[in-house]
Design a protein around this motif. Structure first.
Motif, PDB file in Angstrom:
ATOM      1  N   SER A 297      41.045  35.815  34.226  1.00 28.84           N
ATOM      2  CA  SER A 297      41.936  36.459  33.268  1.00 28.84           C
ATOM      3  C   SER A 297      41.142  37.430  32.411  1.00 28.84           C
ATOM      4  CB  SER A 297      42.605  35.416  32.385  1.00 28.84           C
ATOM      5  OG  SER A 297      43.414  34.546  33.142  1.00 28.84           O
ATOM      6  N   VAL A 298      41.609  38.659  32.335  1.00 31.46           N
ATOM      7  CA  VAL A 298      40.949  39.677  31.525  1.00 31.46           C
ATOM      8  C   VAL A 298      42.002  40.492  30.789  1.00 31.46           C
ATOM      9  CG1 VAL A 298      38.959  39.875  33.053  1.00 31.46           C
ATOM     10  CG2 VAL A 298      40.927  41.366  33.406  1.00 31.46           C
ATOM     11  N   GLN A 299      41.538  41.211  29.795  1.00 33.35           N
ATOM     12  CA  GLN A 299      42.435  42.126  29.101  1.00 33.35           C
ATOM     13  C   GLN A 299      42.442  43.473  29.808  1.00 33.35           C
ATOM     14  OE1 GLN A 299      41.127  42.146  24.972  1.00 33.35           O
ATOM     15  NE2 GLN A 299      42.691  40.604  24.490  1.00 33.35           N
ATOM     16  N   ALA A 300      43.493  44.218  29.573  1.00 33.67           N
ATOM     17  CA  ALA A 300      43.596  45.548  30.165  1.00 33.67           C
ATOM     18  C   ALA A 300      42.359  46.368  29.823  1.00 33.67           C
ATOM     19  CB  ALA A 300      44.853  46.250  29.658  1.00 33.67           C
ATOM     20  N   GLY A 301      41.888  47.087  30.825  1.00 36.56           N
ATOM     21  CA  GLY A 301      40.670  47.871  30.662  1.00 36.56           C
ATOM     22  C   GLY A 301      39.416  47.131  31.069  1.00 36.56           C
ATOM     23  N   GLY A 302      39.541  45.839  31.322  1.00 31.89           N
ATOM     24  CA  GLY A 302      38.396  45.027  31.688  1.00 31.89           C
ATOM     25  C   GLY A 302      38.019  45.163  33.150  1.00 31.89           C
ATOM     26  N   THR A 303      37.001  44.406  33.538  1.00 34.97           N
ATOM     27  CA  THR A 303      36.503  44.456  34.909  1.00 34.97           C
ATOM     28  C   THR A 303      36.383  43.050  35.490  1.00 34.97           C
ATOM     29  OG1 THR A 303      34.182  44.323  34.257  1.00 34.97           O
ATOM     30  CG2 THR A 303      35.149  46.520  34.377  1.00 34.97           C
ATOM     31  N   LEU A 304      36.495  42.976  36.793  1.00 36.59           N
ATOM     32  CA  LEU A 304      36.232  41.756  37.553  1.00 36.59           C
ATOM     33  C   LEU A 304      35.604  42.158  38.869  1.00 36.59           C
ATOM     34  CD1 LEU A 304      39.502  39.633  37.128  1.00 36.59           C
ATOM     35  CD2 LEU A 304      37.236  39.010  36.299  1.00 36.59           C
ATOM     36  N   ARG A 305      34.829  41.268  39.448  1.00 35.91           N
ATOM     37  CA  ARG A 305      34.311  41.484  40.798  1.00 35.91           C
ATOM     38  C   ARG A 305      34.684  40.289  41.659  1.00 35.91           C
ATOM     39  NH1 ARG A 305      28.191  42.241  43.208  1.00 35.91           N
ATOM     40  NH2 ARG A 305      28.118  39.990  42.800  1.00 35.91           N
ATOM     41  N   LEU A 306      35.441  40.564  42.687  1.00 33.48           N
ATOM     42  CA  LEU A 306      35.816  39.544  43.651  1.00 33.48           C
ATOM     43  C   LEU A 306      34.801  39.512  44.782  1.00 33.48           C
ATOM     44  CD1 LEU A 306      39.667  40.181  43.953  1.00 33.48           C
ATOM     45  CD2 LEU A 306      38.402  38.895  42.212  1.00 33.48           C
ATOM     46  N   SER A 307      34.574  38.318  45.308  1.00 30.68           N
ATOM     47  CA  SER A 307      33.660  38.143  46.429  1.00 30.68           C
ATOM     48  C   SER A 307      34.369  37.429  47.561  1.00 30.68           C
ATOM     49  CB  SER A 307      32.443  37.315  46.016  1.00 30.68           C
ATOM     50  OG  SER A 307      31.735  37.920  44.971  1.00 30.68           O
ATOM     51  N   CYS A 308      33.970  37.749  48.767  1.00 31.09           N
ATOM     52  CA  CYS A 308      34.526  37.098  49.953  1.00 31.09           C
ATOM     53  C   CYS A 308      33.380  36.875  50.928  1.00 31.09           C
ATOM     54  CB  CYS A 308      35.602  37.971  50.575  1.00 31.09           C
ATOM     55  SG  CYS A 308      36.250  37.325  52.139  1.00 31.09           S
ATOM     56  N   THR A 309      33.054  35.608  51.165  1.00 29.50           N
ATOM     57  CA  THR A 309      31.970  35.270  52.071  1.00 29.50           C
ATOM     58  C   THR A 309      32.554  34.819  53.401  1.00 29.50           C
ATOM     59  OG1 THR A 309      30.544  34.637  50.244  1.00 29.50           O
ATOM     60  CG2 THR A 309      29.953  33.828  52.426  1.00 29.50           C
ATOM     61  N   ALA A 310      32.042  35.417  54.463  1.00 27.69           N
ATOM     62  CA  ALA A 310      32.563  35.158  55.800  1.00 27.69           C
ATOM     63  C   ALA A 310      31.580  34.346  56.619  1.00 27.69           C
ATOM     64  CB  ALA A 310      32.854  36.478  56.509  1.00 27.69           C
TER      65      ALA A 310
END
Length: 123
Positions: A11-24
């Motif tokens: 959960s972040v506020q507008a304007g924020g950043t996140l990094r999603l990861s996907c390990t295969a």
């Protein structure tokens, strides 16, 4: 069969950043593409970003272009989705997927999916 584990939502506020990861893991080199899709409640699953594994080229949906970046770490068998300048309309469950062979932009082109990671952006 490719197994995918995605993570990094939150959960972040507008304007924020996140990094999603996907390990295969598994038979990954049979896949033509790795993609990120999202699905908001009551809406269809939509393609967000794709990386074409042989060429290394990428595709972005218009709604995320210039804000999201898809990348791949071959050594870690991991694909990332860097999400910047997040907006409330980016809130959804995000899924990584492996497969493709056509445009790689449509869900039905993918045979393997992660379990999903939720992104919530508040205004």
């Amino acid at each position: 069969q490719v197994q995918l584990v995605d993570s990094g939502g939150g959960s972040v506020q507008a304007g924020g950043t996140l990094r999603l990861s996907c390990t295969a893991s598994g038979y990954t080199f049979s896949s033509a593409c790795l993609g990120w899709f999202r699905q908001a409640p009551g809406k269809e699953r939509e393609g967000v970003a794709v990386i074409y594994l042989s060429a290394g080229s990428t595709f972005y949906a218009d709604s995320v272009k210039d804000r999201f970046i898809i990348s791949r770490d071959r050594a870690k068998n991991t694909v990332y989705l860097q999400m910047n300048s997040l907006k409330p309309e980016d809130s959804a469950m995000y899924y990584c997927a492996a497969g493709g062979g056509g445009t790689c932009r449509l869900p039905y082109e993918y045979g393997s999916w992660g379990q999903g990671t939720r992104v919530t952006v508040s205004s």
